[in-house]
Design a protein around this motif. Sequence first.
Motif, PDB file in Angstrom:
ATOM      1  N   LEU A  72      39.877  62.070  96.307  1.00 59.64           N
ATOM      2  CA  LEU A  72      38.787  62.975  95.949  1.00 59.64           C
ATOM      3  C   LEU A  72      38.560  63.015  94.437  1.00 59.64           C
ATOM      4  O   LEU A  72      37.665  63.697  93.958  1.00 59.64           O
ATOM      5  CB  LEU A  72      39.082  64.393  96.461  1.00 59.64           C
ATOM      6  N   SER A  73      39.364  62.288  93.693  1.00 59.10           N
ATOM      7  CA  SER A  73      39.243  62.324  92.238  1.00 59.10           C
ATOM      8  C   SER A  73      37.936  61.679  91.780  1.00 59.10           C
ATOM      9  O   SER A  73      37.516  60.652  92.289  1.00 59.10           O
ATOM     10  CB  SER A  73      40.424  61.567  91.627  1.00 59.10           C
ATOM     11  N   ARG A  74      37.287  62.326  90.796  1.00 54.81           N
ATOM     12  CA  ARG A  74      36.094  61.714  90.197  1.00 54.81           C
ATOM     13  C   ARG A  74      36.439  61.197  88.810  1.00 54.81           C
ATOM     14  O   ARG A  74      35.569  61.010  87.985  1.00 54.81           O
ATOM     15  CB  ARG A  74      34.969  62.741  90.089  1.00 54.81           C
ATOM     16  N   GLU A  75      37.726  61.041  88.548  1.00 57.20           N
ATOM     17  CA  GLU A  75      38.109  60.658  87.190  1.00 57.20           C
ATOM     18  C   GLU A  75      38.229  59.145  87.038  1.00 57.20           C
ATOM     19  O   GLU A  75      38.615  58.449  87.967  1.00 57.20           O
ATOM     20  CB  GLU A  75      39.445  61.300  86.824  1.00 57.20           C
ATOM     21  N   VAL A  76      37.882  58.675  85.858  1.00 60.19           N
ATOM     22  CA  VAL A  76      38.184  57.296  85.473  1.00 60.19           C
ATOM     23  C   VAL A  76      39.092  57.413  84.257  1.00 60.19           C
ATOM     24  O   VAL A  76      38.643  57.727  83.156  1.00 60.19           O
ATOM     25  CB  VAL A  76      36.907  56.522  85.116  1.00 60.19           C
ATOM     26  N   ILE A  77      40.390  57.231  84.490  1.00 62.68           N
ATOM     27  CA  ILE A  77      41.362  57.490  83.424  1.00 62.68           C
ATOM     28  C   ILE A  77      41.651  56.210  82.643  1.00 62.68           C
ATOM     29  O   ILE A  77      41.953  55.172  83.242  1.00 62.68           O
ATOM     30  CB  ILE A  77      42.701  57.998  84.020  1.00 62.68           C
ATOM     31  N   ILE A  78      41.548  56.309  81.330  1.00 61.54           N
ATOM     32  CA  ILE A  78      42.013  55.208  80.498  1.00 61.54           C
ATOM     33  C   ILE A  78      43.488  55.511  80.204  1.00 61.54           C
ATOM     34  O   ILE A  78      43.817  56.401  79.441  1.00 61.54           O
ATOM     35  CB  ILE A  78      41.118  55.017  79.250  1.00 61.54           C
ATOM     36  N   GLU A  79      44.362  54.827  80.917  1.00 58.80           N
ATOM     37  CA  GLU A  79      45.790  55.150  80.846  1.00 58.80           C
ATOM     38  C   GLU A  79      46.385  54.724  79.504  1.00 58.80           C
ATOM     39  O   GLU A  79      47.072  55.485  78.856  1.00 58.80           O
ATOM     40  CB  GLU A  79      46.543  54.424  81.970  1.00 58.80           C
ATOM     41  N   ASN A  80      46.130  53.484  79.130  1.00 60.89           N
ATOM     42  CA  ASN A  80      46.646  53.004  77.850  1.00 60.89           C
ATOM     43  C   ASN A  80      45.890  51.748  77.443  1.00 60.89           C
ATOM     44  O   ASN A  80      45.149  51.177  78.247  1.00 60.89           O
ATOM     45  CB  ASN A  80      48.153  52.718  77.927  1.00 60.89           C
ATOM     46  N   ILE A  81      46.088  51.356  76.198  1.00 59.37           N
ATOM     47  CA  ILE A  81      45.523  50.084  75.745  1.00 59.37           C
ATOM     48  C   ILE A  81      46.635  49.251  75.101  1.00 59.37           C
ATOM     49  O   ILE A  81      47.602  49.814  74.559  1.00 59.37           O
ATOM     50  CB  ILE A  81      44.366  50.274  74.732  1.00 59.37           C
ATOM     51  N   GLU A  82      46.524  47.958  75.245  1.00 57.15           N
ATOM     52  CA  GLU A  82      47.480  47.069  74.582  1.00 57.15           C
ATOM     53  C   GLU A  82      46.766  46.424  73.404  1.00 57.15           C
ATOM     54  O   GLU A  82      45.663  45.893  73.559  1.00 57.15           O
ATOM     55  CB  GLU A  82      47.991  46.021  75.579  1.00 57.15           C
ATOM     56  N   VAL A  83      47.399  46.524  72.229  1.00 56.72           N
ATOM     57  CA  VAL A  83      46.718  46.098  71.001  1.00 56.72           C
ATOM     58  C   VAL A  83      47.602  45.197  70.143  1.00 56.72           C
ATOM     59  O   VAL A  83      48.825  45.228  70.254  1.00 56.72           O
ATOM     60  CB  VAL A  83      46.301  47.330  70.148  1.00 56.72           C
ATOM     61  N   GLU A  84      46.963  44.409  69.319  1.00 65.91           N
ATOM     62  CA  GLU A  84      47.679  43.671  68.264  1.00 65.91           C
ATOM     63  C   GLU A  84      47.599  44.494  66.993  1.00 65.91           C
ATOM     64  O   GLU A  84      46.499  44.843  66.543  1.00 65.91           O
ATOM     65  CB  GLU A  84      46.985  42.330  68.000  1.00 65.91           C
ATOM     66  N   VAL A  85      48.763  44.799  66.461  1.00 64.45           N
ATOM     67  CA  VAL A  85      48.799  45.591  65.227  1.00 64.45           C
ATOM     68  C   VAL A  85      48.702  44.639  64.035  1.00 64.45           C
ATOM     69  O   VAL A  85      49.269  43.551  64.063  1.00 64.45           O
ATOM     70  CB  VAL A  85      50.117  46.392  65.147  1.00 64.45           C
ATOM     71  N   ARG A  86      47.971  45.041  63.040  1.00 68.58           N
ATOM     72  CA  ARG A  86      47.823  44.209  61.847  1.00 68.58           C
ATOM     73  C   ARG A  86      49.168  44.043  61.143  1.00 68.58           C
ATOM     74  O   ARG A  86      49.960  44.983  61.097  1.00 68.58           O
ATOM     75  CB  ARG A  86      46.830  44.864  60.879  1.00 68.58           C
ATOM     76  N   ASP A  87      49.434  42.846  60.613  1.00 66.78           N
ATOM     77  CA  ASP A  87      50.703  42.603  59.912  1.00 66.78           C
ATOM     78  C   ASP A  87      50.847  43.537  58.715  1.00 66.78           C
ATOM     79  O   ASP A  87      49.865  43.921  58.078  1.00 66.78           O
ATOM     80  CB  ASP A  87      50.758  41.158  59.401  1.00 66.78           C
TER      81      ASP A  87
END
Lengths: 92, 218
Positions: A72-87
């Motif tokens: 019944l959920s109407r949510e679209v959850i952005i759980e996490n993101i995977e990123v490249e961190v700048r050196d």
Amino acid sequence: MHELTVVNNLLKFLQNFLKDKNIEKVIKINLRINPLSCLDEENLNFVFRSLAKENNLLKDAKISVKRGEDPLSREVIIENIEVEVRDGDQKD
Amino acid sequence: MEIKKIEIGENLLVENEKIAKENSEILKGKNIVSVNLMGPPGSGKTKILERTISMIKDEIPCGVIEGDIAGLYDSERLRPLNIPIVQINTGGACHLEALMVKKGLENLPLDEIRLLFIENVGNLVCPAEFSLGVDKNVVVVSVTDGEDKPAKYPLMFKISEVCILNKVDLLKNLEFDADLFEKNLLRTNESIKLMKISSLTGENFSQWINYIRKLVKF
């Protein structure tokens, strides 16, 4: 179908969230949605590629969809993101 | 290059949920009961509204928000009923969102309305995924749509309190198996109320009208 609405909201959120962060680029975006939702991973990626193609931070990111448990959920959850961190800087 | 994972946990539709809540508060503040009619194109949503409103408008002041991708066709059909109507064109979007309904509410004389019908964009998929802030969700399908629809489009049937199976006057000419439809429906949502009606002939229409009357009374 309504992937456009979701991707628009996703872009708006990420552009804001990534501001002033030391991130080279986003690699993966993990979403969790209703198990019965008709949102389709392939379509989400298609719309995302079209809308983010000018954005160097986001244009290579892939959306991955996991089905939640609440039908019944109407949510679209952005759980996490995977990123490249700048050196040279490990801060957020 | 270091790769790391950043936890977020945000709902991307939070804005829609927020506006839906505002809509609900506006409607409650004006003591308006609201019903969102959803269903595929051609299932008879507008016809149901025509018949319903013409039967009850003298006892219950009605208003309508019509949602379509384009055109004024549905609101023109309802115009002779002489009630407040707002037509929303989504401009390509396959569903109504809470903000569109909010704009619709701004253009309705809410003090003169006791019962608001929202006719969503004809579509069995997307409208189910966006809260509007209404009291009741109703899904309308017709016997020509086939028995399998509740199994194929479960979300819409899951979030609805009532399922109208329309055009039962056509049953004698079809292979449609109403028992199988009901079985598929209840398997998807065991608490949904099924109403088998004809918006054309009025067959069993009183069941729907009684339901609507009760909503307004309590």
